[in-house]
Design a protein around this motif. Structure first.
Motif, mmCIF file in Angstrom:
data_model
loop_
_atom_site.group_PDB
_atom_site.id
_atom_site.type_symbol
_atom_site.label_atom_id
_atom_site.label_comp_id
_atom_site.label_asym_id
_atom_site.label_seq_id
_atom_site.Cartn_x
_atom_site.Cartn_y
_atom_site.Cartn_z
ATOM 1 N N UNK A 465 -15.853 -53.275 76.902
ATOM 2 C CA UNK A 465 -16.644 -52.620 77.943
ATOM 3 C C UNK A 465 -17.583 -53.630 78.599
ATOM 4 N N UNK A 466 -17.097 -54.331 79.608
ATOM 5 C CA UNK A 466 -17.877 -55.324 80.342
ATOM 6 C C UNK A 466 -17.326 -55.426 81.756
ATOM 7 N N UNK A 467 -18.047 -56.136 82.593
ATOM 8 C CA UNK A 467 -17.549 -56.360 83.944
ATOM 9 C C UNK A 467 -18.263 -57.573 84.540
ATOM 10 N N UNK A 468 -17.647 -58.175 85.539
ATOM 11 C CA UNK A 468 -18.253 -59.296 86.256
ATOM 12 C C UNK A 468 -19.233 -58.769 87.294
ATOM 13 N N UNK A 469 -20.445 -59.294 87.278
ATOM 14 C CA UNK A 469 -21.425 -58.955 88.313
ATOM 15 C C UNK A 469 -21.204 -59.916 89.474
ATOM 16 N N UNK A 470 -20.896 -59.372 90.638
ATOM 17 C CA UNK A 470 -20.509 -60.185 91.792
ATOM 18 C C UNK A 470 -21.493 -59.945 92.929
ATOM 19 N N UNK A 471 -21.964 -61.043 93.524
ATOM 20 C CA UNK A 471 -22.783 -60.962 94.729
ATOM 21 C C UNK A 471 -21.861 -61.078 95.942
#
Length: 521
Positions: A465-471
């Motif tokens: 349960x994770x995800x990439x934080x993208x700007x």
């Protein structure tokens, strides 16, 4: 370096030294840290040191009526040398493994052992006879998962005997194996030493700080009133941020620090700034379309942050991976469940499991509390935990009106509201970013397949349960714009410190940096 004034070099050192000392003492040494000391490891048969009228008593120690070959006495001190408490769940071991620490003595067997000198009387409860995880087999002493407050310790006194056909010259000190989640240098237990004032690296840093201060004073008097301007990578203007509620704490702190460093920059933040990943992307796209920038233009005053990549379309929105964000399942305190298999989680959201007693919990219907569509946290749940399956239908629009006598599901707008609803709803199950969940004492995190929510577990593929934080930017902003400057700030050391402080991990620091690569964007 020939074109850089030596006064500037001194100024940079004057800033760097206290920062390094503070980071070392309060971030590295101040995190969870499990340590040990070998306070004694001596042989009773060493004729060079065994003197006195009673020395022979130690040399005649026996086991089952047989004299020991070469007895030795070892005294170990196990201690919490960090600033944070260590609890049973912090030990790096499977949930069903009662052993927290293993002490191996190559070439020797353990004849007897006793735990002594507990820093607090309550620690003795962990070492009652028959306690799971406490024992000695051959040359290995096992110790249970002991809760240790800051500076708490206990000692292990052991008598060992050298194995036959083993030379005394081949004997080595004990090999201690243990670790804690989120600790210094990967959490591995470290051999510690006693420093009455400060550790050796800190003493060196303090001495260097004194030298730098003296050099700055000399430079000031030598320069007189001459002014030296320090170059700063600051942009001016107003920056508008939007998007992920999970990443909001990072952006609030980063905006505060950036505007302190760059007084001509303004970053106004409101509750409406962060309404979820998809609404944030919508806001950015609308602002860019309204600006009519043309094919090669880019907005220099807006950024949107998303938990994971955007959906197809909107080619003007360009991604820049920033961090790995960690999420967790949370339950109300009354469920009686702290661990679920990945299959059980999927069966719950598929409606196959509807009562907590079906997973060895309390007799309570399961109430699902979810974020609204457009939430990056919800998307990460569906994508990475539920294998792309959608959430079940909503049974009520108001979580306060859930019928707790039967299973149901409701939705809320933000992470704080979700945690409030889970805490106040009997039998509730929800999802949140880890930093917000850890700060609450009225909800409980749920392990998945025995693994807690750790960045190390996500990086290695054990925790799902994770995800990439993208700007995201609209087009390519000018290098001197405030949007570009703020992104550079997040990527430098100060920005990385802020990201880490809120429970996320900068992409550049991962063992597998490609984990942060956006897919489908």
């Amino acid at each position: 370096m020939s074109g850089v004034p030596w006064e500037s070099v001194i100024a940079v050192l004057g800033l760097a030294v206290p920062v390094i000392a503070a980071l070392w003492e309060f971030l590295l040494a101040g995190r969870k840290r499990l340590g040990y000391r070998v306070q004694m490891d001596t042989s009773a048969r060493d004729s060079g040191t065994s003197t006195g009228p009673q020395a022979g008593v130690l040399q005649r120690m026996q086991w089952d009526g047989v004299d020991l070959e070469d007895p030795s006495v070892v005294l170990l001190r196990i201690e919490n040398v960090g600033w944070s408490p260590i609890v049973e769940e912090d030990y790096v071991a499977r949930v069903d493994d009662p052993v927290g620490i293993r002490a191996a003595f190559p070439g020797r067997r353990v004849v007897g052992m006793v735990v002594t000198e507990c820093s607090h009387p309550m620690l003795r409860d962990f070492f009652e006879p028959g306690t799971a995880g406490l024992g000695a087999t051959d040359g290995v002493i096992t110790l249970p998962k002991v809760k240790l407050n800051r500076r708490a310790h206990y000692k292990v006194l052991a008598v060992l005997d050298r194995l036959p056909n083993t030379s005394r010259d081949d004997l080595t000190g004990p090999e201690i194996t243990a670790g804690v989640v989120g600790g210094v240098r990967g959490g591995t237990i470290k051999r510690t030493e006693y420093y009455p004032f400060a550790s050796r690296p800190v003493r060196w840093l303090l001495a260097l700080l004194v030298l730098v201060s003296v050099a700055q004073s000399v430079s000031t008097f030598a320069r007189g009133d001459e002014a030296v301007a320090a170059p700063l990578d600051c942009a001016e203007g107003t920056l508008h941020l939007s998007g992920s509620t999970a990443f909001k704490p990072v952006l609030e702190l980063a905006a505060q620090q950036y505007t302190k460093t760059c007084p001509d920059a303004r970053i106004p933040l409101t509750d409406d700034s962060f309404r979820g990943s998809v609404p944030g992307l919508d806001t950015l796209a609308t602002a860019g379309d309204d600006a009519e920038l043309g094919e090669n233009g880019g907005l220099g005053d807006r950024l949107a942050f998303s938990d994971g990549p955007k959906s197809d379309g909107r080619p003007q929105l360009l991604p820049r991976p920033v961090a790995l964000s960690l999420f967790t399942l949370v339950v109300s305190e009354d469920t009686g469940v702290r661990d679920l298999s990945l299959k059980q989680v999927r069966d719950i959201y598929a409606g196959k499991i509807t009562n907590w007693r079906q997973v060895k919990g309390e007799n309570l219907p399961i109430q699902l509390v979810s974020r609204h569509p457009g939430s990056g946290t919800r998307t990460a749940l569906e994508k990475r935990v539920l294998d792309g399956r959608p959430l079940p239908a909503v049974t009520t629009n108001d979580c306060r009106s859930l019928d707790t006598g039967r299973p149901g599901r409701c939705e809320v707008g933000g992470t704080p509201q979700l945690l409030d609803a889970v805490a106040s709803t009997p039998g509730a199950l929800g999802h949140s970013e880890v930093g917000s969940a850890v700060a609450r004492d009225d909800v409980r995190q749920v392990r998945i397949d025995g693994y807690p929510a750790t960045l190390e577990g996500a990086d290695q593929g054990a925790y799902p349960f994770w995800e990439t934080e993208i700007a995201y930017t609209y087009g390519e902003p000018r290098p001197d714009s405030i949007a570009a400057g703020f992104l550079r700030y997040l990527a430098n050391e100060v920005g990385k410190d802020i990201i880490r402080s809120k429970g996320h991990r900068p992409c550049a620091e991962l063992d597998k940096p490609l984990v942060c690569r956006p897919s489908g964007s």
